[in-house]
Motif scaffolding. Structure first.
Motif, PDB file in Angstrom:
ATOM      1  N   ALA A 115      26.305  -8.537 -24.983  1.00  0.00           N
ATOM      2  CA  ALA A 115      25.539  -9.732 -25.272  1.00  0.00           C
ATOM      3  C   ALA A 115      25.533 -11.063 -24.328  1.00  0.00           C
ATOM      4  O   ALA A 115      24.665 -11.827 -24.228  1.00  0.00           O
ATOM      5  CB  ALA A 115      25.946 -10.222 -26.702  1.00  0.00           C
ATOM      6  N   CYS A 116      26.923 -10.899 -23.830  1.00  0.00           N
ATOM      7  CA  CYS A 116      27.099 -12.357 -22.924  1.00  0.00           C
ATOM      8  C   CYS A 116      26.843 -12.021 -21.458  1.00  0.00           C
ATOM      9  O   CYS A 116      26.859 -10.964 -20.992  1.00  0.00           O
ATOM     10  CB  CYS A 116      28.533 -12.715 -22.882  1.00  0.00           C
ATOM     11  N   HIS A 117      26.150 -13.014 -20.788  1.00  0.00           N
ATOM     12  CA  HIS A 117      25.710 -12.806 -19.286  1.00  0.00           C
ATOM     13  C   HIS A 117      26.856 -12.510 -18.293  1.00  0.00           C
ATOM     14  O   HIS A 117      26.675 -12.231 -17.135  1.00  0.00           O
ATOM     15  CB  HIS A 117      25.089 -14.161 -18.894  1.00  0.00           C
ATOM     16  N   THR A 118      28.270 -12.715 -19.099  1.00  0.00           N
ATOM     17  CA  THR A 118      29.333 -12.573 -18.170  1.00  0.00           C
ATOM     18  C   THR A 118      29.546 -10.919 -18.242  1.00  0.00           C
ATOM     19  O   THR A 118      30.641 -10.582 -17.603  1.00  0.00           O
ATOM     20  CB  THR A 118      30.651 -13.144 -18.563  1.00  0.00           C
ATOM     21  N   GLY A 119      28.931 -10.058 -19.071  1.00  0.00           N
ATOM     22  CA  GLY A 119      29.256  -8.666 -19.132  1.00  0.00           C
ATOM     23  C   GLY A 119      30.210  -8.114 -20.494  1.00  0.00           C
ATOM     24  O   GLY A 119      30.271  -7.412 -20.442  1.00  0.00           O
ATOM     25  N   THR A 120      30.700  -9.375 -21.098  1.00  0.00           N
ATOM     26  CA  THR A 120      31.551  -9.201 -22.222  1.00  0.00           C
ATOM     27  C   THR A 120      30.723  -8.912 -23.550  1.00  0.00           C
ATOM     28  O   THR A 120      29.564  -9.258 -23.566  1.00  0.00           O
ATOM     29  CB  THR A 120      32.498 -10.409 -22.463  1.00  0.00           C
ATOM     30  N   HIS A 121      31.304  -8.136 -24.470  1.00  0.00           N
ATOM     31  CA  HIS A 121      30.781  -7.816 -25.720  1.00  0.00           C
ATOM     32  C   HIS A 121      29.786  -8.950 -26.300  1.00  0.00           C
ATOM     33  O   HIS A 121      28.873  -9.060 -26.808  1.00  0.00           O
ATOM     34  CB  HIS A 121      31.595  -6.951 -26.650  1.00  0.00           C
ATOM     35  N   THR A 122      30.846 -10.143 -26.456  1.00  0.00           N
ATOM     36  CA  THR A 122      30.168 -11.328 -27.150  1.00  0.00           C
ATOM     37  C   THR A 122      30.456 -12.350 -26.247  1.00  0.00           C
ATOM     38  O   THR A 122      31.515 -12.359 -25.303  1.00  0.00           O
ATOM     39  CB  THR A 122      30.730 -11.710 -28.490  1.00  0.00           C
ATOM     40  N   CYS A 123      30.105 -13.428 -26.397  1.00  0.00           N
ATOM     41  CA  CYS A 123      30.298 -14.803 -25.476  1.00  0.00           C
ATOM     42  C   CYS A 123      31.471 -15.403 -26.078  1.00  0.00           C
ATOM     43  O   CYS A 123      31.994 -16.141 -25.322  1.00  0.00           O
ATOM     44  CB  CYS A 123      29.040 -15.707 -25.694  1.00  0.00           C
ATOM     45  N   PHE A 124      32.193 -14.920 -27.025  1.00  0.00           N
ATOM     46  CA  PHE A 124      33.475 -15.498 -27.700  1.00  0.00           C
ATOM     47  C   PHE A 124      34.534 -14.534 -27.281  1.00  0.00           C
ATOM     48  O   PHE A 124      35.617 -15.030 -27.673  1.00  0.00           O
ATOM     49  CB  PHE A 124      33.224 -15.746 -29.136  1.00  0.00           C
ATOM     50  N   ASP A 125      34.396 -13.544 -26.706  1.00  0.00           N
ATOM     51  CA  ASP A 125      35.592 -12.655 -26.245  1.00  0.00           C
ATOM     52  C   ASP A 125      36.519 -13.353 -25.260  1.00  0.00           C
ATOM     53  O   ASP A 125      36.280 -14.145 -24.389  1.00  0.00           O
ATOM     54  CB  ASP A 125      35.406 -11.291 -25.370  1.00  0.00           C
ATOM     55  N   ASP A 126      37.699 -13.456 -25.595  1.00  0.00           N
ATOM     56  CA  ASP A 126      38.991 -14.109 -24.950  1.00  0.00           C
ATOM     57  C   ASP A 126      38.597 -15.563 -24.887  1.00  0.00           C
ATOM     58  O   ASP A 126      39.190 -16.017 -23.814  1.00  0.00           O
ATOM     59  CB  ASP A 126      39.161 -13.580 -23.465  1.00  0.00           C
ATOM     60  N   ARG A 127      38.506 -16.194 -25.651  1.00  0.00           N
ATOM     61  CA  ARG A 127      37.927 -17.796 -25.632  1.00  0.00           C
ATOM     62  C   ARG A 127      38.588 -18.392 -26.910  1.00  0.00           C
ATOM     63  O   ARG A 127      38.125 -19.394 -27.143  1.00  0.00           O
ATOM     64  CB  ARG A 127      36.217 -17.918 -25.548  1.00  0.00           C
ATOM     65  N   GLU A 128      39.653 -18.016 -27.486  1.00  0.00           N
ATOM     66  CA  GLU A 128      39.967 -18.358 -28.706  1.00  0.00           C
ATOM     67  C   GLU A 128      41.025 -19.660 -28.345  1.00  0.00           C
ATOM     68  O   GLU A 128      41.606 -19.685 -27.338  1.00  0.00           O
ATOM     69  CB  GLU A 128      40.965 -17.429 -29.354  1.00  0.00           C
ATOM     70  N   LEU A 129      40.718 -20.806 -29.073  1.00  0.00           N
ATOM     71  CA  LEU A 129      41.450 -21.897 -28.885  1.00  0.00           C
ATOM     72  C   LEU A 129      42.682 -22.023 -29.865  1.00  0.00           C
ATOM     73  O   LEU A 129      42.491 -21.735 -30.989  1.00  0.00           O
ATOM     74  CB  LEU A 129      40.643 -23.267 -28.862  1.00  0.00           C
ATOM     75  N   ALA A 130      43.709 -22.608 -29.325  1.00  0.00           N
ATOM     76  CA  ALA A 130      44.749 -23.094 -30.347  1.00  0.00           C
ATOM     77  C   ALA A 130      44.360 -23.866 -31.324  1.00  0.00           C
ATOM     78  O   ALA A 130      43.865 -24.967 -30.917  1.00  0.00           O
ATOM     79  CB  ALA A 130      46.063 -23.367 -29.430  1.00  0.00           C
ATOM     80  N   ALA A 131      44.687 -23.604 -32.468  1.00  0.00           N
ATOM     81  CA  ALA A 131      44.393 -24.382 -33.774  1.00  0.00           C
ATOM     82  C   ALA A 131      45.212 -24.201 -34.894  1.00  0.00           C
ATOM     83  O   ALA A 131      45.823 -23.062 -35.115  1.00  0.00           O
ATOM     84  CB  ALA A 131      42.730 -23.963 -34.214  1.00  0.00           C
ATOM     85  N   VAL A 132      45.617 -25.404 -35.676  1.00  0.00           N
ATOM     86  CA  VAL A 132      46.347 -25.347 -36.699  1.00  0.00           C
ATOM     87  C   VAL A 132      45.363 -24.576 -37.989  1.00  0.00           C
ATOM     88  O   VAL A 132      44.314 -24.966 -37.862  1.00  0.00           O
ATOM     89  CB  VAL A 132      46.813 -26.714 -37.515  1.00  0.00           C
ATOM     90  N   VAL A 133      46.094 -23.526 -38.493  1.00  0.00           N
ATOM     91  CA  VAL A 133      45.429 -22.597 -39.505  1.00  0.00           C
ATOM     92  C   VAL A 133      45.665 -22.989 -40.814  1.00  0.00           C
ATOM     93  O   VAL A 133      46.793 -23.552 -41.292  1.00  0.00           O
ATOM     94  CB  VAL A 133      45.847 -21.083 -39.341  1.00  0.00           C
ATOM     95  N   GLY A 134      44.525 -23.703 -41.660  1.00  0.00           N
ATOM     96  CA  GLY A 134      44.566 -24.051 -43.028  1.00  0.00           C
ATOM     97  C   GLY A 134      44.597 -23.149 -43.860  1.00  0.00           C
ATOM     98  O   GLY A 134      44.250 -22.078 -43.605  1.00  0.00           O
ATOM     99  N   SER A 135      44.959 -23.414 -45.341  1.00  0.00           N
ATOM    100  CA  SER A 135      44.700 -22.592 -46.035  1.00  0.00           C
ATOM    101  C   SER A 135      44.256 -23.292 -47.442  1.00  0.00           C
ATOM    102  O   SER A 135      44.370 -24.522 -47.595  1.00  0.00           O
ATOM    103  CB  SER A 135      46.272 -21.971 -46.632  1.00  0.00           C
ATOM    104  N   ARG A 136      43.766 -22.779 -48.224  1.00  0.00           N
ATOM    105  CA  ARG A 136      43.291 -23.167 -49.560  1.00  0.00           C
ATOM    106  C   ARG A 136      44.037 -24.287 -50.430  1.00  0.00           C
ATOM    107  O   ARG A 136      43.721 -25.262 -50.867  1.00  0.00           O
ATOM    108  CB  ARG A 136      42.566 -22.179 -50.589  1.00  0.00           C
ATOM    109  N   GLY A 137      45.566 -24.146 -50.447  1.00  0.00           N
ATOM    110  CA  GLY A 137      46.335 -24.854 -51.225  1.00  0.00           C
ATOM    111  C   GLY A 137      46.745 -25.932 -50.445  1.00  0.00           C
ATOM    112  O   GLY A 137      47.435 -26.762 -51.052  1.00  0.00           O
ATOM    113  N   GLU A 138      46.187 -26.512 -49.555  1.00  0.00           N
ATOM    114  CA  GLU A 138      46.603 -27.708 -48.768  1.00  0.00           C
ATOM    115  C   GLU A 138      45.496 -28.822 -48.815  1.00  0.00           C
ATOM    116  O   GLU A 138      44.371 -28.702 -48.944  1.00  0.00           O
ATOM    117  CB  GLU A 138      47.021 -27.325 -47.278  1.00  0.00           C
TER     118      GLU A 138
END
Length: 138
Positions: A115-138
């Motif tokens: 799907a991506c013009h770079t040749g990867t399956h998606t444009c979001f492959d290997d692009r994950e950013l560090a983020a604090v993961v939330g949960s419902r109880g907070e």
């Protein structure tokens, strides 16, 4: 001196030909950005994987709705491009939905190839950013 050809009458548009514009109800729901564009999120129809984001104006949306293939408007090249025409990585339309605000489209497709013009399956492959993961109880 050459004579100019006789003017030809404009062809009649029959009711079997596709409309040259989007239907009025669709136009009334769309909210374009300052450049006249709407974001189009592309999702694989069966896995629900988000593949890419592109941009559409009224004409590229009309082409997408009437052809069965996704057409985008390139902001950088300022031209239309139909996914797969040069890459062979086609997107076959399965459904098109407008979000509640009218400023984004969700288009489910059957993606052939990357799907991506770079040749990867998606444009979001290997692009994950560090983020604090939330949960419902907070």
């Amino acid at each position: 001196m050459q004579q100019s050809p006789e003017p030809q009458p404009a062809p009649e548009i029959s009711s079997t030909q596709p409309s040259l514009e989007l239907p009025a109800d669709v136009l009334a729901m769309l909210k374009h950005d300052g450049a006249g564009l709407v974001a189009a999120i592309i999702q694989q129809f069966d896995s629900k994987e988000v593949l890419m984001l592109g941009w559409m104006d009224n004409e590229s949306l009309r082409r997408t709705l009437t052809s069965g293939r996704v057409t985008f408007y390139s902001r950088s090249r300022q031209e239309y491009w139909r996914k797969g025409d040069t890459s062979g990585h086609f997107q076959y339309v399965k459904s098109v939905a407008l979000d509640c605000d009218g400023d984004a489209l969700l288009i489910t497709v059957d993606q052939v190839g990357a799907a991506c013009h770079t040749g990867t399956h998606t444009c979001f492959d290997d692009r994950e950013l560090a983020a604090v993961v939330g949960s419902r109880g907070e």
